[in-house]
Each structure stands twice: as structure tokens, then as C-alpha cells.
Scaffold this active site. Structure first.
Site, mmCIF file in Angstrom:
data_model
loop_
_atom_site.group_PDB
_atom_site.id
_atom_site.type_symbol
_atom_site.label_atom_id
_atom_site.label_comp_id
_atom_site.label_asym_id
_atom_site.label_seq_id
_atom_site.Cartn_x
_atom_site.Cartn_y
_atom_site.Cartn_z
ATOM 1 N N ASP A 107 0.840 -1.201 0.000
ATOM 2 C CA ASP A 107 0.000 0.000 0.000
ATOM 3 C C ASP A 107 0.873 1.248 0.000
ATOM 4 O O ASP A 107 2.067 1.196 0.325
ATOM 5 C CB ASP A 107 -0.917 0.003 1.225
ATOM 6 C CG ASP A 107 -2.195 0.793 0.998
ATOM 7 O OD1 ASP A 107 -2.335 1.414 -0.079
ATOM 8 O OD2 ASP A 107 -3.064 0.799 1.882
ATOM 9 N N GLY A 108 0.262 2.373 -0.370
ATOM 10 C CA GLY A 108 0.956 3.654 -0.382
ATOM 11 C C GLY A 108 0.109 4.728 0.259
ATOM 12 O O GLY A 108 -1.107 4.566 0.431
ATOM 13 N N GLU A 148 2.079 3.419 -3.850
ATOM 14 C CA GLU A 148 1.487 2.123 -4.190
ATOM 15 C C GLU A 148 2.454 1.290 -5.036
ATOM 16 O O GLU A 148 2.681 0.103 -4.770
ATOM 17 C CB GLU A 148 0.180 2.340 -4.967
ATOM 18 C CG GLU A 148 -0.899 3.099 -4.229
ATOM 19 C CD GLU A 148 -1.735 2.217 -3.330
ATOM 20 O OE1 GLU A 148 -1.450 1.003 -3.264
ATOM 21 O OE2 GLU A 148 -2.670 2.741 -2.704
ATOM 22 N N ASP A 193 -5.093 -2.316 -2.782
ATOM 23 C CA ASP A 193 -6.377 -1.620 -2.875
ATOM 24 C C ASP A 193 -6.349 -0.559 -3.968
ATOM 25 O O ASP A 193 -7.261 0.259 -4.082
ATOM 26 C CB ASP A 193 -6.778 -1.004 -1.525
ATOM 27 C CG ASP A 193 -5.768 0.002 -1.002
ATOM 28 O OD1 ASP A 193 -4.972 0.535 -1.801
ATOM 29 O OD2 ASP A 193 -5.774 0.273 0.219
ATOM 30 N N HIS A 207 -9.534 -0.059 3.737
ATOM 31 C CA HIS A 207 -10.215 0.294 4.989
ATOM 32 C C HIS A 207 -11.493 -0.525 5.189
ATOM 33 O O HIS A 207 -12.507 -0.020 5.658
ATOM 34 C CB HIS A 207 -10.543 1.786 5.020
ATOM 35 C CG HIS A 207 -9.355 2.659 4.739
ATOM 36 N ND1 HIS A 207 -8.328 2.826 5.630
ATOM 37 C CD2 HIS A 207 -9.033 3.386 3.634
ATOM 38 C CE1 HIS A 207 -7.420 3.654 5.103
ATOM 39 N NE2 HIS A 207 -7.814 3.998 3.901
ATOM 40 N N ASP A 222 -1.402 -0.563 5.000
ATOM 41 C CA ASP A 222 -1.861 0.831 5.056
ATOM 42 C C ASP A 222 -1.264 1.550 6.263
ATOM 43 O O ASP A 222 -0.834 2.708 6.169
ATOM 44 C CB ASP A 222 -3.384 0.859 5.106
ATOM 45 C CG ASP A 222 -3.928 2.269 5.279
ATOM 46 O OD1 ASP A 222 -3.930 3.033 4.297
ATOM 47 O OD2 ASP A 222 -4.351 2.612 6.400
#
Length: 307
Positions: free
Chosen positions: A23-24, A58, A81, A134, A144
Site C-alpha cells: 500500500d501507499g 502504491e 487496494d 479500509h 496501510d
């Protein structure tokens, strides 16, 4: 809910699969940025930059994961995501390479150095699967958290924790064999289109103003507000930029943003009409976004309660 993304690689019969999430995060997008990937408590890494975009985070999270697991014999399943990251790697990249790393309209591919490094790091035993951010997916939540913590670290002027990395691999961190450049703000879009419109960028920035991560730091919010920003709130109160920044805080309850309409009022003006829904009811809202240089900033906001 987890939705599968079809990619060329397939699980090999009788072969174990290692699962990881990447994730980013970018505060202000662009702004202090971070990336992170997570397998378990003993295998994770994070890094970032003083200024970057969410898309850079990301992509780099995936890149570092691929580089550190390069000698892995198991299949690797990567949860993301960001459909931008997945589509870039699994669908758009062959066409970009064929065209000399240019898009269909002839413009250079964004984040091209990271893309080239990803192309070199990809291997047949890697698959990707999209997950909603989320939404309680364990590995995604950890990735995240790492990415956001790295972005927050750079915002505070300190280096983030690099993490233990993957056993047997080179240590993780923010150093890679490419030079990071930031040409323009990039929205983290859940779009299947290669092109990112100004309207989509503005809507993504509007959504970011509802996030706890952004609202927890007035300095990050300030980066998205025009110096002449004003608001007419639900109560009819006129609020200035200074007043908002003095009062801003995470929302008491989540708000769902439903886009009603977007209108381009000029080359550097976009109006977003949207409905915010939560436990307290729904509100019709309009936001005027103005582009100054390469940065979109909200100029005016108005809220009207629905009956």
C-alpha cells in the site's frame, strides 16, 4: 469484500503461496509520502519520500516486495487496494513498452522509472488481487498502517522505520535503482481507464478531505485549501480558511461521498456536486476546485441539509 483481478499468472499445482499486501500513502497528494508491504510481524518493510504521490507509494510498495522476494520459490499473491497499480503492472505495461514507454495519446507514462523497475522485477509466479481499502482486510490494514506511518514520519522531519524486510533479502528502505520525480498530483483512482481526468483527480482529493488521516493534521488540510477559501456550512455559518484549520479534526462518524455531478467551469476550475451520507442524515454539498500551477485546491464549499 474481496474481488479477484484476472492476471496472466496462475497458481502452480502443489506449490505453496505466500500472501502479502502492499500500500501507499501521501499526505496532500503530493506531499510527504510513504509505502509499505506486510507479510507478517517478522516480514515487512516501509519507506517513502519528503514529497511524493499516493500512486508512487502504491507502486514502490509492490516494487520493494518483488525485489526482496526475488529468490522466492513459492508463488506470491499480492493484495492491493489500488487498481491503478494492478492495471499498470498486469494490463497497460506491455503496450507502454511497445510504444517506448508512452501512453496511447503519445504522452510519457507517469512514474516511468518505477514502471521500468517493476517490469524488470516481475516474474511468472506473482499474482495480484484487489481488495477494498479500509474494509477490515488484515494484511491490507497492516500495509496501510505502515505506509501512513512512513508518510507521517516524513511530515515530521524524521526517517520512518525500514522494517526487517524479507529473510535473506537485502534490507528494505527507500533506496531503489531509480530516481523519483513528481510531475503532478495523482489521484488514487478506482478506475479501469488509463487516463486520469482532472475531474477524477478533484473527486479523489474531495474524498481525501473526509479521511481521518488527513483531518488529523491541519497542515495537510491547509495544502488542499486555496488561500482565499471560504465555506457556507450546514447551519448557514460563513467560515474562513483560518477558522476551519483551527477547528479541523477527524469526523465523529464516517461520511459516504456520492458524486451527483462534476462540471468544468474553465480550464482550471471544476465544480463537484456531491451528497454526504452518514448516521446524522444526508447533506447536499458543492465544492469549487481551482488549479494553481499543477496543484488542485478547494476554493469554496457549501453544504445544504436534505429533508
Amino acid at each position: 469484500m474481496v474481488l479477484p483481478v484476472l492476471v496472466p499468472a496462475r497458481p502452480r499445482l502443489g506449490c505453496m503461496t505466500l500472501e502479502a499486501a502492499a500500500d501507499g500513502s501521501a499526505l496532500g497528494n503530493p506531499g510527504p509520502a510513504g509505502w509499505g508491504w506486510y507479510v507478517d510481524a517478522d516480514r515487512w518493510a516501509s519507506g517513502g519520500w519528503e514529497r511524493g504521490t499516493n500512486n508512487m507509494g502504491e507502486l514502490t510498495a509492490v516494487l520493494d516486495l518483488l525485489q526482496q522476494t526475488g529468490d522466492l520459490e513459492e508463488d506470491l499473491l499480492v493484495y492491493c487496494d489500488s487498481q491503478y497499480a494492478i492495471k499498470s503492472i498486469t494490463q497497460w505495461m506491455p503496450g507502454w513498452k511497445h510504444k517506448g514507454w508512452r501512453k496511447g495519446d503519445g504522452k510519457p507514462v507517469a512514474n516511468v522509472e518505477i514502471m521500468k523497475a517493476l517490469d524488470a522485477a516481475m516474474r511468472p509466479n506473482v499474482r495480484f488481487q484487489w481488495v477494498k481499502g479500509h474494509a477490515g482486510h488484515g494484511l491490507n490494514e497492516e500495509a496501510d498502517r505502515l505506509a501512513n506511518a512512513a508518510a507521517q514520519a516524513y511530515a515530521a522531519g524524521r526517517e520512518p522505520e525500514a522494517g526487517p524486510g524479507f529473510a535473506g533479502a537485502s534490507p528494505g528502505g527507500s533506496e531503489h535503482a531509480f530516481e523519483v520525480t513528481t510531475r503532478q498530483p495523482e489521484a488514487d483512482l478506482f478506475s479501469l481507464s488509463e487516463e486520469v481526468s482532472d475531474e477524477d483527480q478533484v473527486v479523489a482529493l474531495e474524498r481525501s478531505l473526509l479521511s481521518d488521516e488527513l483531518r488529523a493534521d491541519p497542515a495537510d488540510v491547509a495544502g488542499l485549501l486555496h488561500p482565499s477559501w471560504q465555506e457556507v456550512g450546514r447551519s448557514g455559518r460563513l467560515r474562513t480558511r483560518e477558522q476551519l484549520l483551527a477547528e479541523i479534526a477527524p469526523l465523529a462518524e464516517p461520511v459516504e461521498l456520492e458524486v451527483v455531478d462534476t462540471q468544468r467551469l474553465g480550464p482550471d476550475l471544476v465544480l463537484v456536486l456531491w451528497r454526504g451520507s452518514g448516521d446524522g442524515g444526508s447533506t447536499l454539498r458543492s465544492s469549487l476546485w481551482q488549479r494553481t500551477g499543477q496543484q488542485w485546491r478547494q476554493r469554496f464549499h457549501q453544504a445544504t441539509p436534505e429533508g
